[in-house]
Motif scaffolding. Structure first.
Motif, PDB file in Angstrom:
ATOM      1  N   ASN A 170       0.847  -1.160  -0.074  1.00 41.73           N
ATOM      2  CA  ASN A 170       0.073   0.124   0.100  1.00 41.73           C
ATOM      3  C   ASN A 170       0.775   1.172   0.106  1.00 41.73           C
TER       4      ASN A 170
ATOM      5  N   ALA B 171      -0.641  -4.646  -4.936  1.00 45.01           N
ATOM      6  CA  ALA B 171      -1.399  -4.042  -3.513  1.00 45.01           C
ATOM      7  C   ALA B 171      -2.598  -4.370  -3.369  1.00 45.01           C
TER       8      ALA B 171
ATOM      9  N   ASN C  16      -4.183  -6.472  -0.556  1.00 47.32           N
ATOM     10  CA  ASN C  16      -4.962  -5.817   0.380  1.00 47.32           C
ATOM     11  C   ASN C  16      -6.345  -6.228   0.563  1.00 47.32           C
TER      12      ASN C  16
ATOM     13  N   ASN D 146      -4.515  -0.054   6.403  1.00 51.46           N
ATOM     14  CA  ASN D 146      -4.904  -1.074   5.208  1.00 51.46           C
ATOM     15  C   ASN D 146      -6.494  -0.857   4.771  1.00 51.46           C
TER      16      ASN D 146
ATOM     17  N   ILE E 233      -6.782   2.372   2.976  1.00 54.06           N
ATOM     18  CA  ILE E 233      -5.992   2.347   1.538  1.00 54.06           C
ATOM     19  C   ILE E 233      -6.848   1.637   0.556  1.00 54.06           C
TER      20      ILE E 233
ATOM     21  N   GLN F 174      -8.052   2.487  -2.872  1.00 53.28           N
ATOM     22  CA  GLN F 174      -7.846   1.966  -4.113  1.00 53.28           C
ATOM     23  C   GLN F 174      -9.045   1.547  -4.973  1.00 53.28           C
TER      24      GLN F 174
END
Length: 95
Positions: free
Chosen positions: A15, A48, A52, A79, A82, A86
């Protein structure tokens, strides 16, 4: 819970590289070394999101089973945040 800690740490590192990819996307030649730039792009853009999602799915399973989680809370929160970024970058911004 050691595999969950490893998955969380790997998701955290990926991340960070995802955020670096966003910087590279805006500034273009941020890293002068092309091999390092390729590694950052591979881990940031490709690995990622998958790592994730795996880590966050695992967090959800642990929360549903009501067992204790032995990872730092800040890693889990980072996490999750992020992952939301994302989803925004991959699904909302491209259109």
């Amino acid at each position: 819970m050691r595999p969950l800690l490893f998955a969380s740490r790997m998701a955290f590192i990926c991340n960070i590289l995802f955020l670096l990819c966003l910087v590279i996307q805006r500034t273009h030649d941020f890293l002068p070394n092309k091999e390092i730039s390729a590694l950052v792009l591979l881990l940031g853009w490709m690995v990622a999101p998958v790592q994730n999602m795996v880590a966050n799915f695992w967090y959800g399973l642990v929360l549903l089973s009501k067992s204790t989680i032995r990872i730092p809370n800040w890693i889990a929160i980072f996490n999750v945040v992020i992952l939301l970024i994302q989803f925004f970058v991959y699904f909302i911004l491209p259109s």
